[in-house]
Design a protein around this motif. Sequence first.
Motif, PDB file in Angstrom:
ATOM      1  N   LEU A 216     -42.266 -70.942 -12.428  1.00  0.00           N
ATOM      2  CA  LEU A 216     -43.554 -71.231 -13.057  1.00  0.00           C
ATOM      3  C   LEU A 216     -43.483 -72.517 -13.875  1.00  0.00           C
ATOM      4  CD1 LEU A 216     -44.405 -67.591 -14.169  1.00  0.00           C
ATOM      5  CD2 LEU A 216     -45.658 -68.899 -12.442  1.00  0.00           C
ATOM      6  N   ALA A 219     -43.256 -75.602 -11.579  1.00  0.00           N
ATOM      7  CA  ALA A 219     -44.550 -75.889 -10.964  1.00  0.00           C
ATOM      8  C   ALA A 219     -45.515 -76.506 -11.971  1.00  0.00           C
ATOM      9  CB  ALA A 219     -45.139 -74.603 -10.388  1.00  0.00           C
ATOM     10  N   GLU A 220     -45.570 -75.927 -13.161  1.00  0.00           N
ATOM     11  CA  GLU A 220     -46.544 -76.356 -14.160  1.00  0.00           C
ATOM     12  C   GLU A 220     -46.210 -77.720 -14.764  1.00  0.00           C
ATOM     13  OE1 GLU A 220     -49.186 -74.104 -17.543  1.00  0.00           O
ATOM     14  OE2 GLU A 220     -47.118 -73.414 -17.228  1.00  0.00           O
ATOM     15  N   ARG A 225     -42.837 -77.179  -5.911  1.00  0.00           N
ATOM     16  CA  ARG A 225     -43.227 -75.959  -5.198  1.00  0.00           C
ATOM     17  C   ARG A 225     -42.044 -74.999  -5.197  1.00  0.00           C
ATOM     18  NH1 ARG A 225     -47.855 -76.414  -2.200  1.00  0.00           N
ATOM     19  NH2 ARG A 225     -48.749 -78.528  -2.106  1.00  0.00           N
ATOM     20  N   ALA A 243     -48.810 -66.497 -11.683  1.00  0.00           N
ATOM     21  CA  ALA A 243     -49.117 -67.642 -10.833  1.00  0.00           C
ATOM     22  C   ALA A 243     -50.616 -67.760 -10.608  1.00  0.00           C
ATOM     23  CB  ALA A 243     -48.383 -67.526  -9.502  1.00  0.00           C
ATOM     24  N   LEU A 248     -51.443 -71.541 -10.463  1.00  0.00           N
ATOM     25  CA  LEU A 248     -50.257 -72.061  -9.776  1.00  0.00           C
ATOM     26  C   LEU A 248     -49.976 -71.337  -8.463  1.00  0.00           C
ATOM     27  CD1 LEU A 248     -47.924 -72.259 -12.917  1.00  0.00           C
ATOM     28  CD2 LEU A 248     -49.153 -74.170 -11.839  1.00  0.00           C
ATOM     29  N   LEU A 251     -48.532 -73.225  -5.682  1.00  0.00           N
ATOM     30  CA  LEU A 251     -47.217 -73.830  -5.905  1.00  0.00           C
ATOM     31  C   LEU A 251     -46.097 -72.806  -6.047  1.00  0.00           C
ATOM     32  CD1 LEU A 251     -48.061 -76.684  -8.470  1.00  0.00           C
ATOM     33  CD2 LEU A 251     -47.589 -76.921  -6.025  1.00  0.00           C
TER      34      LEU A 251
END
Length: 422
Positions: A216, A219-220, A225, A243, A248, A251
């Motif tokens: 997480l 991705a953020e 990915r 997510a 997200l 991703l």
Amino acid sequence: MSETTPYGAAHRLLDLVTPFLGASPPVRVRAWDGSTAGPSDAPLLDVRSRRALRHLLWSPGELGLARAYIAGDLDVPGGADALADGLRTVWDSVAERPAPTRPGWRTWVGAFPAALRLGAFGLRPRPPAGEIRLDGERHTRRRDADVIAAHYDLSNAFYALFLDPTMAYSSASYRADDVTLEQAQTAKLDLICDKLGLTEGQTLLDVGCGWGSLALHAAEHRGARGVGITLSAQQHAYVTEQAQRRGLADLVEVRRQDYRALDALDRTADGRGFDAVASIEMGEHVGEENYATYLSVLRHHVRPGGRVLVQQMSRRAGSAPGGGPFIETYIAPDMHMRPLPETLAYVERAGFEILDVEAMREDYVRTVADWQAAYEKRFDEAVALVGEEQARMWRLYLVGGGLAFAQGRMGVDQVLVTRSAA
């Protein structure tokens, strides 16, 4: 200075155990009859019931003491701080003494009448709640799933009592004295992303992803990915929800599966492997017999030239690789920890080049201390969620784990490697 209460069960207990220890125990004992004995300035051990002695009779040593404490038949009044002080005092005393000589038959015969008067003999007490009972061979896929379910599927709400908002259940990285647990965990996640060189559009495989903190975060904050795998139903549900809630979902993908099943899946869309692979405090749980297989899975799923980061706990040479009877009965029955040099040898044999090794033992001391402080503040909530015995078991686990890292009996390291192009 010793207590001066009339001679009672507490005095008899000390008289009983001293010949077996080779010296007086470094604690003050209060027995069920109200009597006390031992140094007045020593940690207080509250023997609430004769059943505590029966736990020790049927399971001598660490496991019997743990069962008696979890069941509430044995206590150290004052919560986690008092328990930590008591355990530290006992460990220090054991370390300073020469090993006691093995008791002879006269010692055993002499102890029998005293043990009988104290009520030590009787039926085996019921084991406390929370003992993990397994069948089948170690580290089959089914048994590994059962172990994970027993430890991690208590409920996400329970773990949220003491983990920070990232829900990272591994050592943080404290870069300053005045940082919070959440700041230290975020720093750890940034450190991993930096070491792996993650940038926007790159792909990450997180083997044993827990509550998804790394996938997480990557991705953020990096635009990477991520695919995370876990055997826990609770963790899978949490990562899926997070997510979606954080926007997200395109991703971050989370799969509920065994790491050994990864070989049956496409590594990435182009088949070349992920740009980076991480596995944070999972390698301890795959077993000695499967560790080479575990590393081969990591290597197979990273592209040539890609980086892999393993954060893993270790044990001092000569100590129990499973962590001891308490850990092996209540926390992770099939865990195997080894000295760091042995792990590095495995890593090189697996075809990796070692780029960096970073020791984090002192960080884990602070991490567990923060978890422990948060847990104590919400101890009553823990009791409401999982029951008194489970709540006491977790207190003992956090206190004992913190002490093991503080005393150097356990360590944790980040090992950064790369897969050669060959």
